[in-house]
Scaffold this active site. Sequence first.
Site, short mmCIF file in Angstrom:
data_model
loop_
_atom_site.label_atom_id
_atom_site.label_comp_id
_atom_site.label_asym_id
_atom_site.label_seq_id
_atom_site.Cartn_x
_atom_site.Cartn_y
_atom_site.Cartn_z
N LYS A 41 0.82 -1.19 0.00
CA LYS A 41 0.00 0.00 0.00
C LYS A 41 0.87 1.25 0.00
O LYS A 41 0.46 2.30 -0.47
CB LYS A 41 -0.87 0.03 1.27
CG LYS A 41 -1.74 -1.17 1.46
CD LYS A 41 -2.38 -1.14 2.88
CE LYS A 41 -3.15 -2.41 3.12
NZ LYS A 41 -3.53 -2.53 4.53
N GLY A 42 2.04 1.13 0.59
CA GLY A 42 2.87 2.30 0.86
C GLY A 42 3.24 3.14 -0.35
O GLY A 42 3.36 4.36 -0.26
N GLU A 97 8.02 2.69 -5.41
CA GLU A 97 7.96 2.13 -4.06
C GLU A 97 8.20 3.25 -3.04
O GLU A 97 8.80 4.28 -3.35
CB GLU A 97 9.00 1.02 -3.99
CG GLU A 97 9.16 0.24 -2.73
CD GLU A 97 7.91 -0.35 -2.10
OE1 GLU A 97 6.95 0.42 -1.87
OE2 GLU A 97 7.92 -1.54 -1.77
N ASP A 98 7.73 3.03 -1.83
CA ASP A 98 7.94 4.03 -0.79
C ASP A 98 9.36 4.01 -0.23
O ASP A 98 9.98 5.05 -0.03
CB ASP A 98 6.90 3.87 0.34
CG ASP A 98 6.79 2.43 0.86
OD1 ASP A 98 7.57 1.56 0.43
OD2 ASP A 98 5.90 2.18 1.69
N ASP A 101 14.59 -0.96 1.96
CA ASP A 101 15.21 -1.18 3.26
C ASP A 101 16.23 -2.31 3.10
O ASP A 101 17.34 -2.08 2.61
CB ASP A 101 14.07 -1.51 4.24
CG ASP A 101 14.50 -1.65 5.67
OD1 ASP A 101 15.44 -0.97 6.07
OD2 ASP A 101 13.88 -2.45 6.41
N LYS A 129 17.24 3.36 2.55
CA LYS A 129 18.10 3.20 3.73
C LYS A 129 19.26 2.29 3.33
O LYS A 129 19.21 1.09 3.58
CB LYS A 129 17.32 2.51 4.85
CG LYS A 129 16.27 3.32 5.54
CD LYS A 129 15.83 2.56 6.79
CE LYS A 129 14.36 2.64 7.02
NZ LYS A 129 13.88 1.81 8.12
N PHE A 150 13.30 3.99 11.80
CA PHE A 150 11.99 3.57 11.33
C PHE A 150 11.13 4.80 11.09
O PHE A 150 10.86 5.56 12.01
CB PHE A 150 11.33 2.61 12.32
CG PHE A 150 10.17 1.90 11.71
CD1 PHE A 150 10.36 0.79 10.90
CD2 PHE A 150 8.88 2.36 11.90
CE1 PHE A 150 9.30 0.14 10.30
CE2 PHE A 150 7.80 1.72 11.32
CZ PHE A 150 8.01 0.61 10.51
N VAL A 151 10.72 4.99 9.85
CA VAL A 151 10.00 6.22 9.49
C VAL A 151 8.56 5.94 9.09
O VAL A 151 8.22 4.82 8.69
CB VAL A 151 10.73 6.97 8.35
CG1 VAL A 151 12.06 7.53 8.83
CG2 VAL A 151 10.93 6.08 7.13
N ASP A 157 3.88 3.21 7.06
CA ASP A 157 3.08 3.04 8.27
C ASP A 157 3.87 2.43 9.42
O ASP A 157 4.90 1.78 9.22
CB ASP A 157 1.91 2.11 7.99
CG ASP A 157 2.36 0.65 7.80
OD1 ASP A 157 3.17 0.41 6.89
OD2 ASP A 157 1.94 -0.21 8.60
N ARG A 163 0.19 6.56 7.60
CA ARG A 163 0.49 6.59 6.16
C ARG A 163 0.15 7.95 5.55
O ARG A 163 0.77 8.39 4.59
CB ARG A 163 -0.35 5.55 5.42
CG ARG A 163 0.07 4.12 5.66
CD ARG A 163 -0.64 3.21 4.66
NE ARG A 163 -0.61 1.81 5.06
CZ ARG A 163 0.40 0.98 4.79
NH1 ARG A 163 1.45 1.40 4.14
NH2 ARG A 163 0.35 -0.28 5.17
P1 IMP Z 1 12.63 -4.60 2.51
O1 IMP Z 1 12.17 -5.86 1.86
O2 IMP Z 1 13.36 -4.85 3.79
O3 IMP Z 1 13.39 -3.66 1.61
O4 IMP Z 1 11.32 -3.90 3.06
C1 IMP Z 1 10.55 -3.14 2.34
C2 IMP Z 1 9.25 -2.88 3.05
O5 IMP Z 1 9.39 -2.82 4.48
C3 IMP Z 1 8.76 -1.51 2.63
O6 IMP Z 1 8.03 -1.59 1.44
C4 IMP Z 1 7.95 -1.09 3.83
O7 IMP Z 1 6.65 -1.60 3.71
C5 IMP Z 1 8.65 -1.75 5.00
N1 IMP Z 1 9.57 -0.80 5.68
C6 IMP Z 1 10.90 -0.81 5.66
N2 IMP Z 1 11.43 0.20 6.38
C7 IMP Z 1 10.36 0.88 6.85
C8 IMP Z 1 10.23 2.07 7.67
O8 IMP Z 1 11.20 2.72 8.10
N3 IMP Z 1 8.96 2.46 7.95
C9 IMP Z 1 7.85 1.81 7.50
N4 IMP Z 1 7.93 0.71 6.74
C10 IMP Z 1 9.17 0.25 6.41
MG MG Z 2 6.18 -0.99 0.85
#
Ligand code: IMP
Ligand code: MG
Length: 174
Positions: A41-42, A97-98, A101, A129, A150-151, A157, A163
């Site tokens: 959703k982000g 994408e938002d 990470d 990040k 964590f943002v 969210d 959000r």
């Molecule tokens: P990844 O697979 O670890 O890159 O995670 C990606 C997903 O984790 C993102 O699409 C977000 O939904 C969630 N996420 C990662 N970091 C944050 C954060 O700081 N705040 C909120 N959601 C996060």
């Molecule tokens: Mg996401």
Amino acid sequence: MGEKVHVLISEEEVEKRIREMGAEISEHYQGEKLHLVSVLKGGVFFTCELAKRITVPVSLDFMSVASYGDGTKSSGVVKVIKDLDEAIEGKHVLVVEDIVDSGRTLSYLLENLRRRNPKSLKLCTLLDKPERRVTEVHVDYTGFEIPDEFVVGCGLDYQQRHRNLPYVGVVELE
Ligand code: IMP
Ligand code: MG
């Protein structure tokens, strides 16, 4: 238990950066059509704001993936919850994408989309990040690189809250 949110990136800064990214993307895809794949959703909030700043013809589709984890961390096990409505073969696809990470969700998603033979496949994220990266992901357009915090806001969210904040903030639990 209450939650305070501290502003990390203001609404004005976010808007300014999205305008710049829209201009950069429009220039890159000049003379082409662009198919945006928004990650639910982000990614939706950023997708809408970005799409308004893109001047080439844009079409839009959505995909939802769940990455299992404890709420603040992803495990690397990714599952498609909602697939695209349309085929992407032969299209210039930009995934929006938002945040990137660990990179696990995006590397899975990009690999999944690449197998459908788009004409091109690029990634645009509002936030990155880089310190947290576990799986390598090539990001083509980044709004802001942020530290390992964590943002929330701009689509992001904390337990489905915040959000809709128009800025990027850090949650302080109290
Ligand atoms: P990844 O697979 O670890 O890159 O995670 C990606 C997903 O984790 C993102 O699409 C977000 O939904 C969630 N996420 C990662 N970091 C944050 C954060 O700081 N705040 C909120 N959601 C996060
Ligand atoms: Mg996401």
